[in-house]
Design an enzyme around this catalytic site. Structure first.
Site, PDB file in Angstrom:
ATOM      1  CB  CYS A   1      44.081  -8.674 -27.275  1.00  0.00           C
ATOM      2  SG  CYS A   1      42.931  -9.281 -28.493  1.00  0.00           S
TER       3      CYS A   1
ATOM      4  NE  ARG B   1      42.934 -11.742 -19.816  1.00  0.00           N
ATOM      5  CZ  ARG B   1      43.818 -11.630 -18.841  1.00  0.00           C
ATOM      6  NH1 ARG B   1      45.071 -11.930 -19.071  1.00  0.00           N
ATOM      7  NH2 ARG B   1      43.456 -11.233 -17.637  1.00  0.00           N
TER       8      ARG B   1
ATOM      9  CE  LYS C   1      36.964 -12.262 -27.727  1.00  0.00           C
ATOM     10  NZ  LYS C   1      36.961 -11.507 -26.453  1.00  0.00           N
TER      11      LYS C   1
ATOM     12  CG  ASP D   1      36.681  -4.699 -26.020  1.00  0.00           C
ATOM     13  OD1 ASP D   1      36.869  -4.232 -24.887  1.00  0.00           O
ATOM     14  OD2 ASP D   1      37.028  -5.838 -26.332  1.00  0.00           O
TER      15      ASP D   1
HETATM   16  C1  UD1 Z   1      37.180  -8.384 -20.603  1.00  0.00           C
HETATM   17  C2  UD1 Z   1      36.832  -8.540 -22.061  1.00  0.00           C
HETATM   18  C3  UD1 Z   1      37.560  -7.526 -22.921  1.00  0.00           C
HETATM   19  C4  UD1 Z   1      37.305  -6.127 -22.395  1.00  0.00           C
HETATM   20  C5  UD1 Z   1      37.598  -6.029 -20.900  1.00  0.00           C
HETATM   21  C6  UD1 Z   1      37.209  -4.683 -20.313  1.00  0.00           C
HETATM   22  C7  UD1 Z   1      36.396 -10.907 -22.231  1.00  0.00           C
HETATM   23  C8  UD1 Z   1      36.823 -12.209 -22.784  1.00  0.00           C
HETATM   24  N1  UD1 Z   1      37.212  -9.883 -22.490  1.00  0.00           N
HETATM   25  O1  UD1 Z   1      38.567  -8.694 -20.464  1.00  0.00           O
HETATM   26  O2  UD1 Z   1      37.081  -7.620 -24.256  1.00  0.00           O
HETATM   27  O3  UD1 Z   1      38.134  -5.210 -23.068  1.00  0.00           O
HETATM   28  O4  UD1 Z   1      36.874  -7.049 -20.180  1.00  0.00           O
HETATM   29  O5  UD1 Z   1      35.870  -4.413 -20.591  1.00  0.00           O
HETATM   30  O6  UD1 Z   1      35.352 -10.768 -21.631  1.00  0.00           O
HETATM   31  N2  UD1 Z   1      43.430  -6.291 -14.252  1.00  0.00           N
HETATM   32  C9  UD1 Z   1      44.412  -6.420 -13.300  1.00  0.00           C
HETATM   33  N3  UD1 Z   1      44.528  -7.629 -12.633  1.00  0.00           N
HETATM   34  C10 UD1 Z   1      43.696  -8.674 -12.879  1.00  0.00           C
HETATM   35  C11 UD1 Z   1      42.674  -8.532 -13.857  1.00  0.00           C
HETATM   36  C12 UD1 Z   1      42.573  -7.316 -14.530  1.00  0.00           C
HETATM   37  O7  UD1 Z   1      45.182  -5.480 -13.046  1.00  0.00           O
HETATM   38  O8  UD1 Z   1      43.851  -9.738 -12.250  1.00  0.00           O
HETATM   39  C13 UD1 Z   1      43.310  -5.024 -15.022  1.00  0.00           C
HETATM   40  C14 UD1 Z   1      43.659  -5.231 -16.502  1.00  0.00           C
HETATM   41  O9  UD1 Z   1      45.024  -5.217 -16.719  1.00  0.00           O
HETATM   42  C15 UD1 Z   1      42.927  -4.081 -17.138  1.00  0.00           C
HETATM   43  C16 UD1 Z   1      41.697  -3.918 -16.260  1.00  0.00           C
HETATM   44  O10 UD1 Z   1      41.972  -4.580 -15.038  1.00  0.00           O
HETATM   45  O11 UD1 Z   1      43.714  -2.918 -17.088  1.00  0.00           O
HETATM   46  C17 UD1 Z   1      40.430  -4.456 -16.859  1.00  0.00           C
HETATM   47  O12 UD1 Z   1      40.612  -5.826 -17.178  1.00  0.00           O
HETATM   48  P1  UD1 Z   1      39.398  -6.856 -17.133  1.00  0.00           P
HETATM   49  O13 UD1 Z   1      38.123  -6.088 -16.973  1.00  0.00           O
HETATM   50  O14 UD1 Z   1      39.691  -7.900 -16.140  1.00  0.00           O
HETATM   51  O15 UD1 Z   1      39.451  -7.468 -18.577  1.00  0.00           O
HETATM   52  P2  UD1 Z   1      39.190  -8.954 -19.032  1.00  0.00           P
HETATM   53  O16 UD1 Z   1      38.167  -9.588 -18.170  1.00  0.00           O
HETATM   54  O17 UD1 Z   1      40.490  -9.648 -19.237  1.00  0.00           O
END
Ligand code: UD1
Length: 444
Positions: free
Chosen positions: A121, A97, A23, A312
């Site tokens: 989520c 997202r 996914k 996850d």
């Molecule tokens: C992806 C995964 C999710 C997984 C996560 C971490 C997908 C669709 N989802 O989510 O299942 O749990 O990686 O392995 O691939 N952050 C910021 N600013 C931003 C972006 C992120 O502060 O602009 C922070 C988030 O709030 C979080 C951390 O960085 O605390 C990690 O987020 P991120 O790795 O970006 O997660 P996703 O890519 O959304």
């Protein structure tokens, strides 16, 4: 309509299930197809809600998609890419997202992009500041308006840049990759995430003609090229789904062979599973996960970016930890708000306390803030049935595992959320001898 699943717990899950493409990779590879001017073919594509949402969004932008669901083969033809109507994009916003990752490819192809209200989520603030900062660094103009965020490329096109991430964000790393591959010049990304799904996205981009190198210190170097071709690629398997079924086997005293589970992407999970007292046998087709009998052991665990213990995996494993002897400590360092699902577990008899302090060896970003991001689980605590509501994707699957492990009949509401990331989960559960039944409608 909210769907309610009736679960008669207390029976071990036994049998074989298969996991298909990840996914956290497949929707991104679908977005990458936008960067080419000819069709791509993606294999091992699961039928999950996120794939549907991205298909719809690509469709709105003129990409023709042909999806053979049984074979999991998707053909994506971007030759007629065009702008989509904002209202149509908005209608799909809130479901995932992934739309934010359309920006780079759309800026290259049509010079503009629009980000609607984003879904995903509810496990923390989930900001997009890294993404917007990255797009600005490439030269894009980011205009926040009441209806959403409008992004435009300069007439001269996007230029390679230097990006240093404050945290190795998966999405921000993908944003950089998908934008840099066709930007003019070289992009250096420091502090990158290096999850297996990101490495597979790099595999796809390399097949398309991109020039990307990954160093051992989280530095990624991308040499922009003006033109990319279509790809043919088979997705890596879903290591989160595989781990979820492993946790379900452990929590229910079961025995599940997960066809498609891939050891190299799960090394850290397998170590932890073994320390807790779970057993597994690995062969070339998959992994058998089972409860070998005897007591489960408590552990101290910290979630982290790859190659650490993935966030996850935390929620499904916590359900198994409620059955381990002694005190387990779990420190969540990736999301600030990922223990909301434990409320329902407590309602079912689990002994779990959550804390604001960093209860782990690594002080994290959330330690000085007001977030309950550490948990202490005391076990074993017999679980009993309850009426519970699914909070989010992984938390929801954890509720399901808890209901399957509990004595008595539970009713789990809002179960459709789970179809965002778990393909055919009801059919799989039935194949594992679970006693589950929908009380209202049949899901997709
Ligand atoms: C992806 C995964 C999710 C997984 C996560 C971490 C997908 C669709 N989802 O989510 O299942 O749990 O990686 O392995 O691939 N952050 C910021 N600013 C931003 C972006 C992120 O502060 O602009 C922070 C988030 O709030 C979080 C951390 O960085 O605390 C990690 O987020 P991120 O790795 O970006 O997660 P996703 O890519 O959304």
């Amino acid at each position: 309509m909210t769907s309610v699943l009736q679960v008669e717990g207390g029976h071990p899950l036994t049998g074989t299930i298969a996991v298909r493409g990840a996914k956290n990779f497949v929707p991104k590879a679908m977005v990458a197809s936008l960067l080419a001017d000819e069709p791509s073919e993606l294999r091992n594509v699961p039928l999950i809600r996120d794939v549907e949402v991205v298909s719809d969004l690509l469709g709105l932008h003129g990409v023709e998609i042909d999806f053979d669901q049984d074979r999991g083969v998707m053909r994506l033809d971007p030759t007629n890419v065009k702008s989509a109507r904002r209202a149509d994009i908005d209608a799909l916003g809130g479901a995932s997202r992934i739309p934010i990752l359309f920006c780079g490819p759309l800026l290259h192809q049509i010079g503009e992009a629009f980000i609607p209200e984003l879904g995903g989520c509810n496990i923390g603030g989930r900001p997009i500041d890294f993404h917007l900062d990255i797009l600005r660094r490439f030269g894009a103009t980011v205009d926040k308006r009441p209806d959403g965020i409008h992004i435009t490329s300069p007439a001269s096109g996007l230029k390679g840049t230097f990006v240093e991430l404050p945290f190795p964000s998966v999405g921000a790393t993908e944003q950089t990759l998908l934008t840099a591959v066709r930007a003019d010049g070289i992009t250096i990304l420091q502090g990158a995430a290096v999850e297996p799904e990101i490495m597979d996205l790099i595999n796809v981009l390399q097949k398309m003609g991109a020039i990307i190198s990954v160093d051992t210190d989280r530095t990624i170097r991308i040499e922009g090229v003006p033109h990319l071709i279509g790809y043919r690629h088979t997705s890596l398997p879903d290591r989160i789904e595989a781990a979820s079924w492993a946790a379900a086997a452990l929590a229910t005293h079961g025995d599940i062979y997960v066809h498609g589970a891939h050891q190299p992407d799960m090394t850290t999970f397998l170590n932890t599973f073994r320390k807790v007292g779970g057993a597994f046998d690995i062969d070339s087709e998959g992994i058998r996960f089972y409860h070998p009998g005897g007591e489960l052991h408590s552990i101290a665990l910290e979630t982290a970016v790859h190659p650490g213990f993935m966030t996850d995996w935390q929620q499904p494993l916590v359900v198994a930890l409620t059955q381990a002897k002694g005190l387990s400590i779990v420190h969540e360092t990736v999301y600030e708000n990922r223990f909301g699902f434990t409320r329902a577990l407590r309602q079912m008899g689990a002994n779990i306390q959550v804390y604001k302090e960093c209860l782990g060896s690594t002080p994290c970003r959330f330690g000085q803030r007001n977030f309950y991001h550490s948990a202490v689980i005391s076990g074993p605590a017999p679980l009993h049935a309850a009426d519970i509501t699914v909070p989010d994707l992984r938390g929801g699957f954890s509720h399901l595992i808890a209901a399957l492990a509990a004595s008595g009949t539970s009713r789990v509401s809002g179960i459709d959320v789970i179809s965002r990331g778990y393909e055919h989960f009801l059919t799989k559960l039935q194949g594992l001898d679970a006693r589950v039944e929908y009380l209202d409608h049949q899901p997709v």
